[in-house]
Scaffold this motif. Structure first.
Motif: not given
Length: 174
Positions: A72-90
Motif C-alpha cells: 500500500p502507499t497510504v493508510t486509512y488514517d492518512d488517505a485523501h477523503r476527497d477522491l475522484d473515484i474510490l474503488i472497493i473490492g471485496g
C-alpha cells in the motif's frame, strides 16, 4: 488541471475485484506516453494525469490474491477523503478494520464516485454508507447482505447505480 485522484482499498481483496485500475491506468497520460511506440500519440489529448492511492490498514504488504501481495502507499488514517473515484473490492465480511469504516464514512461525503465489485458493497454497507440506498453484491452473497445490512435495498442485478454509488454483483460485472 489537477491530477485525477483514484483510491483503491487493498486489504484482503482479490485482484479480479480491482482489475478496473488497469483500465483507468490505460487512459492515463503516463501510460499513453509510455506506449507511444505503439502509435498511441494521437491519444495524448484524450488522456489525463492520474494518481493512484493504494489504501490499507498499514503500509506492510497486504494479501490480495492467493500468494500475491501489494504494498500500500497510504493508510486509512492518512488517505485523501476527497477522491475522484474510490474503488472497493471485496474482502470477507469478517474483515472490517475500524480505521477502514471511519475512512469510508468520511470519504463518502467528499468522493465524487464510489465503485464496488463483488462483496465490496457489503464493506461499504458495514460503514452505513449504503443505508437507504439501492445496491447489489455478489449474487451468492445477496441473502447474507440482506441479513447483515437490512437498511440497504439489495437488488439481484449485475450492477446498480444510485447517485455517486456504483455497485457491481461480481468482478466481471463491474
Amino acid at each position: 488541471m489537477a491530477p485525477f485522484q483514484i483510491g483503491v482499498m487493498m486489504d484482503h481483496v482479490q485482484l479480479s475485484d480491482i482489475s478496473c485500475i488497469d483500465l483507468f491506468g490505460n487512459m492515463s497520460t503516463q501510460y499513453i506516453q509510455l506506449s507511444e511506440e505503439f502509435g498511441t500519440s494521437g491519444l495524448k489529448t484524450l488522456s489525463t494525469d492520474m494518481v493512484f492511492h493504494y489504501i490499507a490498514t498499514s503500509l506492510d504488504p497486504t494479501f490480495v490474491t492467493p500468494s500475491m501481495k501489494f504494498i500500500p502507499t497510504v493508510t486509512y488514517d492518512d488517505a485523501h477523503r476527497d477522491l475522484d473515484i474510490l474503488i472497493i473490492g471485496g474482502p470477507l465480511p469478517s474483515f472490517r478494520p475500524a480505521a477502514a469504516d471511519k475512512f469510508l464514512k468520511e470519504a463518502a461525503e467528499k468522493t465524487k464516485v464510489i465503485m464496488t465489485t463483488c462483496v465490496g458493497s457489503m464493506w461499504l454497507a458495514s460503514a452505513g454508507v449504503l443505508d437507504g440506498k439501492k445496491a447489489t453484491t455478489n449474487r451468492g452473497a445477496l441473502e447474507m447482505a440482506r441479513a447483515l445490512h437490512p437498511k440497504v435495498e439489495w437488488l439481484d442485478q449485475r450492477w446498480v447505480v444510485d447517485g455517486k454509488l456504483w455497485t457491481a454483483g461480481g468482478a466481471g460485472a463491474g
